[in-house]
Design a protein around this motif. Structure first.
Motif, PDB file in Angstrom:
ATOM      1  N   PHE A  69       7.613 -27.414  71.233  1.00  0.00           N
ATOM      2  CA  PHE A  69       8.399 -27.515  72.456  1.00  0.00           C
ATOM      3  C   PHE A  69       7.685 -28.450  73.426  1.00  0.00           C
ATOM      4  N   ALA A  70       8.429 -29.401  73.942  1.00  0.00           N
ATOM      5  CA  ALA A  70       7.899 -30.332  74.930  1.00  0.00           C
ATOM      6  C   ALA A  70       8.649 -30.126  76.236  1.00  0.00           C
ATOM      7  N   ASP A  92       3.340 -34.399  90.973  1.00  0.00           N
ATOM      8  CA  ASP A  92       3.054 -35.250  92.138  1.00  0.00           C
ATOM      9  C   ASP A  92       3.821 -36.570  92.068  1.00  0.00           C
ATOM     10  N   GLY A  93       5.067 -36.473  91.627  1.00  0.00           N
ATOM     11  CA  GLY A  93       5.941 -37.646  91.600  1.00  0.00           C
ATOM     12  C   GLY A  93       5.897 -38.448  90.320  1.00  0.00           C
ATOM     13  N   ALA A  94       4.946 -38.148  89.433  1.00  0.00           N
ATOM     14  CA  ALA A  94       4.849 -38.874  88.163  1.00  0.00           C
ATOM     15  C   ALA A  94       5.473 -38.032  87.051  1.00  0.00           C
ATOM     16  N   THR A  95       6.201 -38.685  86.153  1.00  0.00           N
ATOM     17  CA  THR A  95       6.834 -37.978  85.039  1.00  0.00           C
ATOM     18  C   THR A  95       5.829 -37.837  83.898  1.00  0.00           C
ATOM     19  N   ILE A  96       5.578 -36.584  83.518  1.00  0.00           N
ATOM     20  CA  ILE A  96       4.599 -36.286  82.481  1.00  0.00           C
ATOM     21  C   ILE A  96       5.288 -35.518  81.358  1.00  0.00           C
ATOM     22  N   LEU A  97       5.069 -35.933  80.114  1.00  0.00           N
ATOM     23  CA  LEU A  97       5.601 -35.216  78.957  1.00  0.00           C
ATOM     24  C   LEU A  97       4.524 -34.258  78.453  1.00  0.00           C
ATOM     25  N   PHE A  98       4.750 -32.964  78.671  1.00  0.00           N
ATOM     26  CA  PHE A  98       3.800 -31.936  78.268  1.00  0.00           C
ATOM     27  C   PHE A  98       4.174 -31.365  76.908  1.00  0.00           C
ATOM     28  N   LEU A  99       3.158 -30.933  76.183  1.00  0.00           N
ATOM     29  CA  LEU A  99       3.345 -30.055  75.043  1.00  0.00           C
ATOM     30  C   LEU A  99       3.172 -28.631  75.563  1.00  0.00           C
ATOM     31  N   VAL A 100       4.178 -27.778  75.362  1.00  0.00           N
ATOM     32  CA  VAL A 100       4.093 -26.397  75.829  1.00  0.00           C
ATOM     33  C   VAL A 100       3.133 -25.645  74.911  1.00  0.00           C
ATOM     34  N   ASP A 101       2.052 -25.140  75.484  1.00  0.00           N
ATOM     35  CA  ASP A 101       0.995 -24.514  74.690  1.00  0.00           C
ATOM     36  C   ASP A 101       0.656 -23.155  75.290  1.00  0.00           C
ATOM     37  N   THR A 102       1.179 -22.082  74.660  1.00  0.00           N
ATOM     38  CA  THR A 102       0.892 -20.729  75.160  1.00  0.00           C
ATOM     39  C   THR A 102      -0.553 -20.307  74.855  1.00  0.00           C
ATOM     40  N   GLY A 103      -1.243 -21.091  74.036  1.00  0.00           N
ATOM     41  CA  GLY A 103      -2.643 -20.783  73.749  1.00  0.00           C
ATOM     42  C   GLY A 103      -3.606 -21.416  74.726  1.00  0.00           C
ATOM     43  N   ALA A 104      -3.104 -22.280  75.592  1.00  0.00           N
ATOM     44  CA  ALA A 104      -3.959 -22.935  76.588  1.00  0.00           C
ATOM     45  C   ALA A 104      -3.961 -22.109  77.872  1.00  0.00           C
ATOM     46  N   THR A 105      -5.132 -21.691  78.314  1.00  0.00           N
ATOM     47  CA  THR A 105      -5.225 -20.874  79.520  1.00  0.00           C
ATOM     48  C   THR A 105      -4.781 -21.650  80.755  1.00  0.00           C
ATOM     49  N   THR A 106      -5.132 -22.923  80.784  1.00  0.00           N
ATOM     50  CA  THR A 106      -4.854 -23.762  81.952  1.00  0.00           C
ATOM     51  C   THR A 106      -4.088 -25.002  81.514  1.00  0.00           C
ATOM     52  N   THR A 107      -3.268 -25.512  82.394  1.00  0.00           N
ATOM     53  CA  THR A 107      -2.571 -26.771  82.142  1.00  0.00           C
ATOM     54  C   THR A 107      -3.599 -27.898  82.080  1.00  0.00           C
ATOM     55  N   VAL A 108      -3.492 -28.727  81.049  1.00  0.00           N
ATOM     56  CA  VAL A 108      -4.480 -29.788  80.822  1.00  0.00           C
ATOM     57  C   VAL A 108      -3.771 -31.140  80.825  1.00  0.00           C
ATOM     58  N   LEU A 109      -4.298 -32.063  81.599  1.00  0.00           N
ATOM     59  CA  LEU A 109      -3.800 -33.436  81.611  1.00  0.00           C
ATOM     60  C   LEU A 109      -4.753 -34.319  80.824  1.00  0.00           C
ATOM     61  N   LEU A 145      -1.054 -30.725  78.105  1.00  0.00           N
ATOM     62  CA  LEU A 145      -0.634 -29.385  77.705  1.00  0.00           C
ATOM     63  C   LEU A 145      -0.163 -28.598  78.920  1.00  0.00           C
ATOM     64  N   LEU A 146       1.004 -27.985  78.807  1.00  0.00           N
ATOM     65  CA  LEU A 146       1.498 -27.084  79.847  1.00  0.00           C
ATOM     66  C   LEU A 146       1.040 -25.687  79.465  1.00  0.00           C
ATOM     67  N   GLY A 147       0.057 -25.186  80.215  1.00  0.00           N
ATOM     68  CA  GLY A 147      -0.614 -23.956  79.822  1.00  0.00           C
ATOM     69  C   GLY A 147      -0.128 -22.711  80.542  1.00  0.00           C
ATOM     70  N   MET A 148      -0.875 -21.622  80.324  1.00  0.00           N
ATOM     71  CA  MET A 148      -0.450 -20.314  80.792  1.00  0.00           C
ATOM     72  C   MET A 148      -0.579 -20.129  82.302  1.00  0.00           C
ATOM     73  N   ASN A 149      -1.372 -20.944  82.983  1.00  0.00           N
ATOM     74  CA  ASN A 149      -1.397 -20.779  84.442  1.00  0.00           C
ATOM     75  C   ASN A 149      -0.055 -21.176  85.061  1.00  0.00           C
ATOM     76  N   PHE A 150       0.718 -22.025  84.359  1.00  0.00           N
ATOM     77  CA  PHE A 150       2.092 -22.325  84.787  1.00  0.00           C
ATOM     78  C   PHE A 150       3.066 -21.324  84.171  1.00  0.00           C
TER      79      PHE A 150
END
Length: 232
Positions: free
Chosen positions: A123-124, A130-147, A209-214
């Motif tokens: 899932f992406a 902050d105004g920039a378009t970012i394509l994240f990979l949804v990662d429920t195993g990541a504690t924090t969102t990572v850029l 990565l879009l992580g669990m803090n989000f």
């Protein structure tokens, strides 16, 4: 003055006299007064329109064709307005299929978001950071969102000035990351402000990565087959 003018004036005058003389009966010539008034109004306009058409001496075939075209356009506009929300939903679904990770808001409040599984089985989520378009990979195993470094620079983070001292686990193995923060992450109608993120060292992470803090800040999320539903 032309005879046609006096005919129209006679129709209007006669109709008004009938409406006035009907008094409180509520009917005119056995018809409800409101219905009689509407019929009179539409009839007069019909007579005027018909007379105008005949006066121009345009062939009846051309008149019928033009009227049919205008009727079709009017019906199309009315249908488009009546089904505007359904059409928006269809357009969003088409966009989601063409542009990977495009979120689809479900419901008028925009607080429920649908993500479709990509061709790679993941899932992406295409979000605004902050105004920039970012394509994240949804990662429920990541504690924090990572850029990754590229996306962090697009957001406005000073990648070269960070201290990459935090160990993180990625699909490529262990890597180093630095702590940072962003003002806003917006995924369709879901918005989070003042969130902490990690920035991976340059070259160590291909996709953000879009992580669990989000995800954990939501009221809930679940996967139904090839669809992920996020609820604010």
């Amino acid at each position: 003055m032309p005879r046609f003018f006096w005919i129209i004036m006679a129709l209007i005058g006669g109709g008004l006299i009938l409406l006035v003389t009907s008094g409180d009966r509520g009917t005119t010539l056995g018809i409800e007064s409101d219905a009689f008034a509407r019929t009179l109004y539409l009839g007069i306009w019909g007579v005027v329109l018909g007379a105008s058409i005949f006066a121009t001496r345009v062939p009846l075939g051309d008149v019928a064709r033009n009227l049919a075209i205008w009727l079709f356009i009017i019906l199309l506009l009315v249908a488009g307005y009546q089904y505007r929300y359904e059409l928006q939903d269809v357009a969003s679904r088409i966009t989601a299929g063409i542009v990977p990770g495009s979120p689809l808001s479900v419901g008028a409040d925009g607080q429920t978001v649908r993500l479709d599984m990509g061709m790679d089985g993941h899932f992406a989520a295409r979000a605004e950071v902050d105004g920039a378009t970012i394509l994240f990979l949804v990662d429920t195993g990541a504690t924090t969102t990572v850029l990754n470094a590229r996306d962090a620079a697009a957001v406005g983070i000073d990648v070269d000035g960070l201290s990459y001292s935090i160990p993180v686990s990625t699909a490529n193995g262990m890597a180093r990351a630095a702590r940072a923060s962003v003002d806003e992450i917006r995924l369709a109608g879901i918005v989070r402000r003042g969130m902490t993120v990690l920035v991976a060292a340059p070259g160590s992470l291909d996709r953000s990565l879009l992580g669990m803090n989000f995800l954990g800040s939501l009221s809930g999320f679940d996967v139904r087959g090839d669809v992920m539903i996020l609820r604010d």
